[in-house]
Write an enzyme that holds these catalytic residues in place. Structure first.
Site: not given
Lengths: 475, 483
Positions: B66, B141, B165
């Site tokens: 990420k 996210s 997330s």
């Protein structure tokens, strides 16, 4: 106008001594080279986290205890949020909710009277980076970013600039005695904010408080207070006291005045909240006790001790405690049996002038108390004269040899027969000079003394040497 | 369609049926392909090199990171314009641990800016699309990580989880999303959102893979004071599927269909499907109880989350000034330059959070909002901790159904209040609880997920329940079918 009382509160920031910074692994040391002692956290690179320096925790607790403060059950930090180019994270990690010390006090002496100064709190925090402003740019040095700071806040209980300075001097000594900080104003290790107000002497109502930020020397503290007090008194006298506003000012060194920075309405809301990246640490009783045990006798107690036990005057005692290593040296002298007065006289006399001349600390001074005792003992039992004592003192420092080398050599070359042999030898080799001497060049006497000294490497007893020489030359 | 998991890939690597080089190359090719359709990556590391195959299960196998993890020498933007050119000089500890295991990072996945969104629509590189249906959201996210694992780019990608997330995108993309106990994985190098809630974790296609990866990521780190020693926890080795006698509970106030008189068909199917999963657990000898929890306590969850996360975020991101890193702002003085950097760099959603956070932290508001939110958090955590004394885990459906359409993102599909269904995963962050989402069915050809959450440091237990349930369903190792 009623008689006015001056009310002063101090905030004293002191940089702590430690190997690394308080929340990062960068070195904590004075560094001329900008941006050299910097870890990623000190520049707030994304993803960096603070980790706590345990030595800083210990030292802050040590200070808290030494100032008779209450220590909280848990050690934790808060964030003080504000934007400024010297604050890379956009917040300072500090202690607001539970400072490491609260409600303490410290006793000070000013112009011959004692005063109890109340400590509101003392807390551990990190320093900001330092800024250098030029006409076309400002430079940021992150060496200072994250250096451990102790901020001490007094109650508004000081009533003169002299008291304020006495307090700061006492605090500086305490920091040094506890080895928490070098507390060197020249290195910018101490910075003060001063709160000043005036009030009717017989009133309970405090006047309007004015804060003066970032005063960096004790002399400036005194000057800033005096200027600000006079400014406020003048307004009061002129019936314009309502013009004294609760505001923040700064001290301008050049003009010796204070200048307005911002008013109360512009006060910054720091939005404090508990620092989530550092867990709460429980301060155990055992840990506190173990720290308590390490507190040495503090400077003021030592001073009283010197006065009461050693019969030194207040002035003499104050001179000795000015510096911890200096006082330690003195104590060691007494411990190994040097007479108090003699120790004092040597310390403030010969030793101090040498230290001042060479600009070194007593810690680096070659003649330790044991060596000093050798000299003083020899003096006391008349092996050497006081003039010789001084000479031996200097010789030791020049040659970095023990005093006893010179003292024992002195007695050896006091041997009359030995000296006589040496002198006869010299005279035999200087017949021309003897002739000149006998013909009236009497100042050649010193030449012969010099030859003897040269031969004995300066260890000949000058009195005996002169005696023998006179005897040989004049007969 | 199925793809191989880590253990199988490792076997093949060891037996030289495939090479690390081939795996990396394949992952890079798939990355480019997926980026065209889903916009899943900020950076594809085209020069990623194969790694030696060792005893370590992860050696030689590619993975995704990420973009809010600091990666040495590789652009790390957190999908924000404020960091659009930022190349860190240090690795996050979790990334370093995986590299040390021989794993190979092949891309940086796109995300909601700084993790502060749940839609995958706020990345500076554009909207991230769901590979199951490109018109739908991945949630966020960790959107790019979920999308790429679902698309079969590699077996796992790193995520981070502050409210949900990891666990919500996992549900919408039909993959496993595991957020371990707070502090089990070091946060050093993770760009912060809300420090007391932020957790590193992983998206995979099986519980087993999640266990293997977190085993490698975790460990006490002297760079993160909130990390703890988990050397006696072996997640992969602890997976045995033996759940007989375990006790789980769900919350009636959240999943009882009677609470939603106007429920959509999707919601009805989702809740029915949830109960089917519970029946599977019962069939293993797991005791499943329906508990009632004070609605007042449950109802504050979303606002507590907003208060705490926004307050911490506004402080955490105060380092974004454009002075030390990030594009320099314009202005006559340093304050105008900082303002310009932040005004131009942050998306409106983030600015909104900063405004809320600043408001909440203001002296006159702190007690009312921030301190009360902290108190409420404590009450909620205490409540669940006490339940975890009796129960092994809390089990709940994720969201109200499958991924919503991107264009309907703000539409209210259910006229009933479904806030709690959407937001209950935040309980896991309040308590730092281990929490895992696994796929448990399809609605209209779109995956849906179920979540299992347990007590702190009881990760092995939580994973084992998920592992048992997963084994009885057909969604393990699943990838989006290649059209």
């Amino acid at each position: 106008m009623n008689k006015q009382k001056i009310v002063i509160g101090l905030e004293m920031h002191c940089e702590m001594k430690s190997n690394s910074k308080v929340f990062s692994a960068a070195r904590n040391s004075y560094n001329e080279l900008a941006n050299d002692n910097v870890a990623p956290l000190d520049m707030a690179f994304p993803g960096t986290l603070p980790t706590l320096n345990k030595e800083c925790v210990r030292k802050s607790i040590l200070m808290s205890l030494a100032l008779n403060c209450k220590v909280p059950e848990y050690f934790y930090f808060d964030r003080k949020n504000y934007y400024y180019p010297d604050l890379p994270k956009g917040y300072q990690i500090t202690q607001m909710h539970d400072p490491i010390g609260t409600n303490g006090y410290v006793l000070i002496d000013t112009n011959g009277y004692e005063k109890k100064v109340l400590i509101h709190d003392i807390h551990l925090e990190e320093d900001s980076a330092s800024l250098d402003h030029y006409s076309d740019a400002s430079l940021i040095d992150y060496n200072r970013s994250g250096i451990p700071l102790l901020e001490l806040v007094t109650e508004p209980c000081l009533n003169s600039a002299d008291e304020a300075v006495s307090f700061l001097e006492e605090m500086r000594r305490i920091y040094q005695y506890l080895d928490v900080s070098e507390a060197d104003t020249k290195k910018g290790q101490i910075r003060c904010d001063v709160n000043v107000s005036i009030m009717d002497e017989d009133s309970n109502v405090l006047g309007t408080k004015v804060e003066i930020k970032n005063v960096n020397s004790f002399a400036n503290v005194k000057e800033a207070i005096n200027y600000e007090v006079n400014r406020q008194l003048k307004l009061k006298e002129d019936g314009k006291y309502n013009e004294v506003e609760q505001e923040t000012r700064r001290f301008d060194e050049e003009s010796g005045t204070t200048i307005r920075m911002r008013g109360k309405v512009d006060a910054i809301d720091y939005k404090y909240f508990v620092e989530p990246n550092l867990p709460k640490y429980k301060i155990t009783k055992e840990y506190l006790e173990s720290i308590k045990k390490t507190i040495p006798m503090l400077p003021r107690d030592r001073k009283l001790n010197y006065i009461n036990k050693y019969n030194l005057s207040e002035h003499e005692a104050s001179l000795i405690i000015k510096d911890k290593d200096y006082a330690n040296y003195f104590d060691e002298c007494i411990n190994i049996g040097i007479d108090i007065k003699q120790a004092y006289n040597w310390l403030v006399g010969n030793i101090t002038s040498y230290l001042n001349k060479e600009d070194i600390s007593i810690k680096d001074f070659f003649i330790g108390p044991t060596y000093l005792k050798e000299i003083i003992d020899a003096l006391n039992n008349n092996t050497i004269s006081s003039k010789q004592a001084k000479e031996i003192f200097n010789e030791c420092l020049n040659t970095l040899k023990e005093p006893k080398d010179f003292i024992s050599n002195n007695t050896q070359v006091s041997n009359k027969d030995e000296l006589e042999n040496i002198i006869i030898n010299i005279l035999n080799n200087n017949t021309k000079q003897i002739e000149d001497y006998k013909n009236g060049k009497t100042n050649l006497f010193d030449y012969f003394v010099g030859q003897v000294m040269k031969e004995t490497k300066g260890k000949a007893n000058p009195v005996i040497t002169k005696e023998i020489l006179k005897d040989k030359l004049d007969n | 369609m199925k793809e191989l998991g880590i253990v199988k890939l490792h076997e093949k690597l060891v037996n030289k049926e495939i090479t690390s080089e081939e795996l990396i190359k394949d992952a890079l090719t798939k990355s480019h392909k997926l980026n065209d359709t889903c916009n899943a990556f900020v950076t594809i590391i085209d020069d990623a090199k194969e790694a030696e195959v060792t005893d370590n299960l992860l050696s030689g196998i590619p993975f995704g990171v990420k973009d809010n993890y600091s990666t040495k020498g590789i652009l790390s933007t957190a999908s924000s314009n404020t960091l659009k050119d930022y190349i860190p000089f240090f690795d996050a500890t979790a990334v370093k641990n995986l590299k040390d295991a021989g794993a190979v990072a092949v891309n940086k996945t796109a995300m909601d800016e700084f993790g502060m969104g749940g839609t995958g629509t706020t990345a500076h590189t554009g909207i991230i699309h769901n590979p199951w249906d490109l018109n739908r959201s991945c949630a966020g996210s960790s959107s790019g990580s979920a999308a790429s694992v679902a698309a079969g780019v590699y077996p796992y990608a790193l995520g981070s989880d502050t409210g949900d997330s990891i666990r919500k995108p996992a549900a919408f993309c039909g993959v496993v999303g595991y957020k371990p106990t707070y502090g089990m994985i070091s946060r050093f190098g993770l760009f912060p959102f809300a420090s007391s809630l932020d957790t590193c974790g992983v998206l995979t296609r099986s519980v087993q893979d999640a266990a293997i990866v977190v085993d490698a990521m975790k460990g006490q780190d002297k760079k993160d004071a909130t990390s703890w020693d988990s050397s006696d926890i072996h997640l992969y080795k602890s997976l045995n599927g033996d759940v007989l006698g375990k006790k789980v509970f769900y919350i009636k106030e959240i999943v009882d269909i009677n609470n939603y008189p106007n429920a959509s068909e999707e919601l009805k199917m989702h809740l029915e499907n949830f109960h089917k999963s519970l029946e599977i657990l019962s069939s293993f000898g797991v005791q499943v109880d329906a508990l009632s929890i004070d609605k007042e306590l449950l109802n504050v969850i979303p606002s507590v989350y907003v208060c705490l996360s926004c307050a911490e975020a506004t402080s955490n991101l105060s380092n974004m000034t454009g002075i030390i890193f990030g594009p320099r702002g314009e202005g006559d003085n340093i304050f105008d330059m900082m303002k310009d950097h932040r005004t131009k760099g942050f998306s409106p959603l983030i600015k909104r959070r900063f405004v809320i956070g600043s408001y909440i932290l203001q002296k006159e508001n702190q007690e009312r909002y921030f301190v009360n939110a902290q108190r409420a958090r404590r009450l909620i955590v205490d409540k669940f901790k006490s339940l975890f004394q009796k129960y092994d885990a809390l089990i709940l459906p994720v969201s109200t159904g499958p991924a919503p359409l991107l264009e309907n993102e703000n539409d209210q599909l259910n006229s009933d209040d479904t806030t709690l269904l959407e937001e209950h995963l935040q309980i896991g962050n309040f308590g730092g609880f281990p929490s895992i989402t696994i796929p448990n069915g399809f609605i209209n050809n779109l995956p849906v997920g179920i979540n299992i959450t347990g007590n702190c440091k009881d990760d092995a237990n939580v994973l084992n329940i998920a592992y048992a349930l997963e084994a009885k369903m057909n969604y393990k190792d699943m990838v989006v079918k290649d059209e």
